[in-house]
Design a protein around this motif. Structure first.
Motif, PDB file in Angstrom:
ATOM      1  N   VAL A  55       0.774  -1.160   0.007  1.00 38.08           N
ATOM      2  CA  VAL A  55      -0.073  -0.065  -0.032  1.00 38.08           C
ATOM      3  C   VAL A  55       0.859   1.371  -0.075  1.00 38.08           C
ATOM      4  CG1 VAL A  55      -1.848   1.422   1.312  1.00 38.08           C
ATOM      5  CG2 VAL A  55      -1.798  -1.316   1.358  1.00 38.08           C
ATOM      6  N   ARG A  56       0.545   1.977  -0.716  1.00 39.17           N
ATOM      7  CA  ARG A  56       1.155   3.452  -0.888  1.00 39.17           C
ATOM      8  C   ARG A  56       0.422   4.317  -1.488  1.00 39.17           C
ATOM      9  NH1 ARG A  56       5.800   6.628   1.110  1.00 39.17           N
ATOM     10  NH2 ARG A  56       4.287   8.316   1.219  1.00 39.17           N
ATOM     11  N   LEU A  57      -0.527   5.233  -0.900  1.00 44.42           N
ATOM     12  CA  LEU A  57      -1.640   6.068  -1.049  1.00 44.42           C
ATOM     13  C   LEU A  57      -1.315   7.352  -1.524  1.00 44.42           C
ATOM     14  CD1 LEU A  57      -3.888   4.614   1.593  1.00 44.42           C
ATOM     15  CD2 LEU A  57      -4.221   4.205  -0.747  1.00 44.42           C
ATOM     16  N   ASP A  58      -0.149   7.820  -1.969  1.00 51.52           N
ATOM     17  CA  ASP A  58       0.386   9.273  -2.161  1.00 51.52           C
ATOM     18  C   ASP A  58       0.321   9.155  -3.555  1.00 51.52           C
ATOM     19  OD1 ASP A  58       1.523   8.479   0.394  1.00 51.52           O
ATOM     20  OD2 ASP A  58       1.287  10.448   0.688  1.00 51.52           O
ATOM     21  N   ALA A  59       1.315  10.110  -4.013  1.00 50.40           N
ATOM     22  CA  ALA A  59       1.612  10.604  -5.576  1.00 50.40           C
ATOM     23  C   ALA A  59       2.534   9.957  -6.022  1.00 50.40           C
ATOM     24  CB  ALA A  59       1.767  12.065  -5.593  1.00 50.40           C
ATOM     25  N   THR A  60       2.785  10.176  -7.324  1.00 49.88           N
ATOM     26  CA  THR A  60       3.964   9.392  -8.226  1.00 49.88           C
ATOM     27  C   THR A  60       5.337   9.121  -7.543  1.00 49.88           C
ATOM     28  OG1 THR A  60       2.729  10.339 -10.320  1.00 49.88           O
ATOM     29  CG2 THR A  60       5.260   9.806 -10.211  1.00 49.88           C
ATOM     30  N   GLY A  61       5.779  10.342  -7.036  1.00 51.82           N
ATOM     31  CA  GLY A  61       7.200  10.115  -6.482  1.00 51.82           C
ATOM     32  C   GLY A  61       7.153   9.174  -5.003  1.00 51.82           C
ATOM     33  N   ASP A  62       5.919   9.215  -4.451  1.00 51.66           N
ATOM     34  CA  ASP A  62       6.040   8.432  -3.146  1.00 51.66           C
ATOM     35  C   ASP A  62       5.977   6.823  -3.661  1.00 51.66           C
ATOM     36  OD1 ASP A  62       5.361  10.859  -1.343  1.00 51.66           O
ATOM     37  OD2 ASP A  62       3.805  10.960  -2.667  1.00 51.66           O
ATOM     38  N   LEU A  74      -1.834  -1.146  -3.810  1.00 52.41           N
ATOM     39  CA  LEU A  74      -2.933  -0.211  -3.525  1.00 52.41           C
ATOM     40  C   LEU A  74      -2.404   1.161  -3.309  1.00 52.41           C
ATOM     41  CD1 LEU A  74      -6.153   0.288  -2.847  1.00 52.41           C
ATOM     42  CD2 LEU A  74      -5.242   0.110  -0.357  1.00 52.41           C
ATOM     43  N   ALA A  75      -2.931   1.957  -4.543  1.00 49.40           N
ATOM     44  CA  ALA A  75      -2.376   3.522  -4.671  1.00 49.40           C
ATOM     45  C   ALA A  75      -3.503   4.450  -4.906  1.00 49.40           C
ATOM     46  CB  ALA A  75      -1.594   3.442  -6.030  1.00 49.40           C
ATOM     47  N   GLY A  76      -3.169   5.597  -4.494  1.00 53.56           N
ATOM     48  CA  GLY A  76      -4.146   6.664  -4.881  1.00 53.56           C
ATOM     49  C   GLY A  76      -4.254   7.058  -6.299  1.00 53.56           C
ATOM     50  N   PRO A  77      -5.308   7.901  -6.723  1.00 52.45           N
ATOM     51  CA  PRO A  77      -5.284   8.244  -8.046  1.00 52.45           C
ATOM     52  C   PRO A  77      -4.030   8.893  -8.761  1.00 52.45           C
ATOM     53  CG  PRO A  77      -7.163   8.852  -6.794  1.00 52.45           C
ATOM     54  CD  PRO A  77      -6.257   8.451  -5.938  1.00 52.45           C
ATOM     55  N   ARG A  78      -3.250   9.662  -7.946  1.00 56.72           N
ATOM     56  CA  ARG A  78      -2.029  10.176  -8.465  1.00 56.72           C
ATOM     57  C   ARG A  78      -0.728   9.481  -8.439  1.00 56.72           C
ATOM     58  NH1 ARG A  78      -0.068  15.239  -5.910  1.00 56.72           N
ATOM     59  NH2 ARG A  78      -0.575  14.324  -3.906  1.00 56.72           N
ATOM     60  N   GLY A  79      -0.970   8.108  -8.015  1.00 59.27           N
ATOM     61  CA  GLY A  79       0.137   7.213  -7.898  1.00 59.27           C
ATOM     62  C   GLY A  79      -0.068   6.014  -8.773  1.00 59.27           C
ATOM     63  N   GLY A  80      -1.337   5.590  -9.250  1.00 58.39           N
ATOM     64  CA  GLY A  80      -1.808   4.388  -9.889  1.00 58.39           C
ATOM     65  C   GLY A  80      -0.831   4.160 -11.007  1.00 58.39           C
TER      66      GLY A  80
END
Length: 341
Positions: free
Chosen positions: A8-15, A36-42
Motif C-alpha cells: 500500500v502506498r496511497l500518495d503521489a507519483t514520487g512516493d 493499492l495506490a491513490g489516483p495520483r500514484g496508480g
C-alpha cells in the motif's frame, strides 16, 4: 503456491516510485504482489518492476485536498480486498503519516498479517510494528520495513529506484540525445522555482550549445510554453508517464524541483539538478541513488514546515538561486556523465 501480498502506498507519483525497491524485495520472495495506490500514484505503480496488479483508491486521509470519507466507498474497498484474499499487506507511509487507518481497513477485509512503520500503539491492527528514529531517505525507510518483514532484494539488485523496461521510443518527440530536460512544474507552489528563471536557463543552455527539452503535465502547457519559448522543445502535455520516463532517460541532466519527475529521473538513472525547497527534509526526499546537485537554502524559515504555499515574502529559499548557478550545475553534471561514459 505463492502468497498474495498487497503493498500500500496511497500518495503521489514520487512516493510510489520511492517504495519501488521495497516492492521489488517483496516480489523477489515469489509472492504475487499487488499495489493499492491513490489516483495520483496508480500510473507510477504500473511502471514498477514486480507488480502484478494495481488497485486505485481515493484515500480520505492522504493528499493535499482529500475527499471526505464516504462509508459506501470504504465498504466497496473492503469488499474488493476481501475478494482478493491477500495473505499479507505492507503499508508504506511517509515519516509524518500513520499506517493505522489503512491497517484497520485491511483487518476488516480479512488480511491475516499486516506490517507498517508506526510510532503510535497499534493494538491489534499491526502484526509488525516497525519503528525508526533516524532521518534516512524515504526509499530506504520503505525498504527497511520490507527487510524486517522478511523480504530481501535479490543478488545484484542495488536498491536504487527503477521502472519497467523497455521504455517507449520517444525520439519523434525529443530528437536524438543528448539534451537537457527542464521540468518547471511542481505539485505545490512552495516548491516552485520562478518560471522566468527556468526560461533564462533554457536560453542560456541553448546559447551554450545544449539542446533543451521542457516537460510538463497537461495543466502546465502555459508554463512549459513560456519556458521553452523559441529555444527549446516544448513537450508540455504531450507525454504520459512512461513516455516522460523515456524522455528523462535520454537526458544528460534533468533540472527539476522537489516533485514526482525528480524521482522518475532517478528511477531511470539520470543525474538531477534539484531545486529543493526545504519544506520537507532533503535527507529524506532528495533524488535518490543518482548524481545530484542540490540548490536552495536548506536553512530557510520554511524548513520542515511541509507547507504547500510559501508564507515567506519573496520565496527566498528558491528565489535566491540564480539561472547562472543552475547552468553551472548542469555543466558540472554533464562533465560527470562524460567521465562515467
Amino acid at each position: 503456491m505463492s502468497s498474495r501480498v498487497l503493498c500500500v502506498r496511497l500518495d503521489a507519483t514520487g512516493d510510489v516510485l520511492l517504495a519501488g525497491p521495497a516492492i521489488r524485495a517483496v516480489a523477489a520472495s515469489g509472492a504475487t504482489v499487488d499495489v493499492l495506490a491513490g489516483p495520483r500514484g496508480g500510473t507510477a505503480a504500473r511502471l514498477l518492476p514486480g507488480v502484478e496488479d494495481v488497485l486505485v483508491w481515493q484515500c480520505p486521509w492522504v493528499g493535499l485536498n482529500p475527499s471526505p470519507a464516504d462509508p459506501g466507498d470504504v465498504a466497496a474497498l473492503v469488499a474488493t480486498l476481501r475478494d482478493r484474499r491477500y495473505d499479507a499487506a505492507l503499508v508504506f507511509t511517509s515519516f509524518h503519516q500513520s499506517p493505522l487507518p489503512t491497517a484497520l481497513l485491511l483487518r476488516l477485509a480479512g488480511v491475516g498479517w499486516v506490517g507498517g512503520i508506526s510510532e503510535d500503539y497499534p493494538g491489534a491492527l499491526l502484526d509488525l510494528r516497525h519503528r525508526l528514529t533516524d532521518d534516512r531517505p524515504e526509499s530506504e525507510r520503505a525498504l527497511s520495513l520490507a527487510l524486517v518483514a522478511g523480504y530481501r532484494l535479490p543478488a545484484g539488485d542495488d536498491g536504487r529506484l527503477a521502472v519497467r523496461r523497455p521504455l517507449p521510443d520517444v525520439r519523434s518527440l525529443t530528437g536524438a540525445p543528448p539534451y537537457v530536460v527542464l521540468h518547471p512544474g511542481t505539485s505545490a507552489p512552495a516548491r516552485a522555482w520562478p518560471p522566468d528563471r527556468f526560461a533564462a536557463v533554457a536560453r542560456l543552455l541553448h546559447d551554450a550549445g545544449h539542446r533543451v527539452v521542457v516537460t510538463g503535465a497537461p495543466a502546465e502547457t502555459a508554463l512549459t510554453g513560456m519556458v521553452a519559448a523559441d529555444v527549446a522543445v516544448d513537450l508540455g502535455g504531450r507525454t504520459d508517464l512512461a513516455q516522460l520516463a523515456a524522455v528523462l532517460s535520454g537526458a544528460e541532466v534533468v533540472v527539476v524541483g522537489n516533485t514526482g519527475p525528480a524521482h522518475l529521473a532517478a528511477a531511470v538513472g539520470t543525474p538531477v539538478v534539484s531545486l529543493f525547497a526545504p519544506t520537507v527534509p532533503a535527507a529524506r526526499w532528495a533524488p535518490y541513488g543518482v548524481p545530484r546537485v542540490l540548490l536552495g537554502d536548506q536553512h530557510a524559515p520554511c524548513r520542515d514546515s511541509r507547507v504547500t504555499t510559501c508564507s515567506v515574502p519573496g520565496h527566498p529559499c528558491l528565489s535566491s538561486v540564480t539561472a547562472d548557478e543552475v547552468v553551472r550545475a548542469v555543466a558540472a553534471m554533464s562533465r560527470l556523465v562524460e567521465k562515467v561514459v
